[in-house]
Design a protein around this motif. Structure first.
Motif, PDB file in Angstrom:
ATOM      1  N   LEU A   1     -78.462 -62.007  40.757  1.00 53.29           N
ATOM      2  CA  LEU A   1     -77.423 -61.832  41.763  1.00 53.29           C
ATOM      3  C   LEU A   1     -76.150 -61.282  41.117  1.00 53.29           C
ATOM      4  CD1 LEU A   1     -77.861 -65.179  43.707  1.00 53.29           C
ATOM      5  CD2 LEU A   1     -78.710 -62.926  44.330  1.00 53.29           C
ATOM      6  N   VAL A   2     -75.618 -60.246  41.723  1.00 51.97           N
ATOM      7  CA  VAL A   2     -74.387 -59.628  41.239  1.00 51.97           C
ATOM      8  C   VAL A   2     -73.478 -59.409  42.435  1.00 51.97           C
ATOM      9  CG1 VAL A   2     -73.391 -57.616  40.104  1.00 51.97           C
ATOM     10  CG2 VAL A   2     -75.612 -58.476  39.375  1.00 51.97           C
ATOM     11  N   ARG A   3     -72.245 -59.720  42.275  1.00 53.85           N
ATOM     12  CA  ARG A   3     -71.297 -59.497  43.370  1.00 53.85           C
ATOM     13  C   ARG A   3     -71.045 -58.002  43.511  1.00 53.85           C
ATOM     14  NH1 ARG A   3     -68.793 -64.208  40.726  1.00 53.85           N
ATOM     15  NH2 ARG A   3     -69.275 -65.966  42.047  1.00 53.85           N
ATOM     16  N   PRO A   4     -71.077 -57.469  44.733  1.00 51.38           N
ATOM     17  CA  PRO A   4     -70.939 -56.020  44.936  1.00 51.38           C
ATOM     18  C   PRO A   4     -69.620 -55.455  44.431  1.00 51.38           C
ATOM     19  CG  PRO A   4     -71.439 -57.128  47.010  1.00 51.38           C
ATOM     20  CD  PRO A   4     -71.306 -58.171  45.974  1.00 51.38           C
ATOM     21  N   TYR A   5     -68.547 -56.222  44.503  1.00 49.70           N
ATOM     22  CA  TYR A   5     -67.268 -55.680  44.055  1.00 49.70           C
ATOM     23  C   TYR A   5     -67.236 -55.501  42.544  1.00 49.70           C
ATOM     24  CZ  TYR A   5     -66.080 -60.601  43.220  1.00 49.70           C
ATOM     25  OH  TYR A   5     -66.077 -61.896  42.795  1.00 49.70           O
ATOM     26  N   LEU A   6     -68.047 -56.252  41.816  1.00 48.59           N
ATOM     27  CA  LEU A   6     -68.104 -56.065  40.367  1.00 48.59           C
ATOM     28  C   LEU A   6     -68.789 -54.750  40.014  1.00 48.59           C
ATOM     29  CD1 LEU A   6     -68.948 -59.647  39.083  1.00 48.59           C
ATOM     30  CD2 LEU A   6     -66.762 -58.460  39.029  1.00 48.59           C
ATOM     31  N   THR A   7     -69.877 -54.421  40.697  1.00 53.51           N
ATOM     32  CA  THR A   7     -70.546 -53.153  40.415  1.00 53.51           C
ATOM     33  C   THR A   7     -69.700 -51.978  40.867  1.00 53.51           C
ATOM     34  OG1 THR A   7     -71.781 -53.299  42.482  1.00 53.51           O
ATOM     35  CG2 THR A   7     -72.857 -54.139  40.506  1.00 53.51           C
TER      36      THR A   7
END
Length: 58
Positions: A11-17
């Motif tokens: 899981l990765v937060r979209p704002y980080l990518t």
């Protein structure tokens, strides 16, 4: 009770990518700007085409 390993999850937060993509775009833009300045200051030719070739069909 077992704890979750944060680095093992997918899981990765979209704002980080989005932030990482923005940083990559900014780095590419800085590289392009630097190459144009170097070409203008030192007379480096950025054109990769060889104009002295014969028989080249476009």
């Amino acid at each position: 009770m077992e704890t979750l390993d944060g680095e093992a999850t997918a899981l990765v937060r979209p704002y980080l990518t989005a932030y990482e993509r923005q940083e990559e775009r900014a780095a590419r833009q800085r590289w392009r700007c630097l190459s144009l300045v170097m070409a203008a200051d030192f007379g480096v030719d950025l054109d990769t085409r060889d104009v002295h070739t014969t028989g080249a069909a476009w």
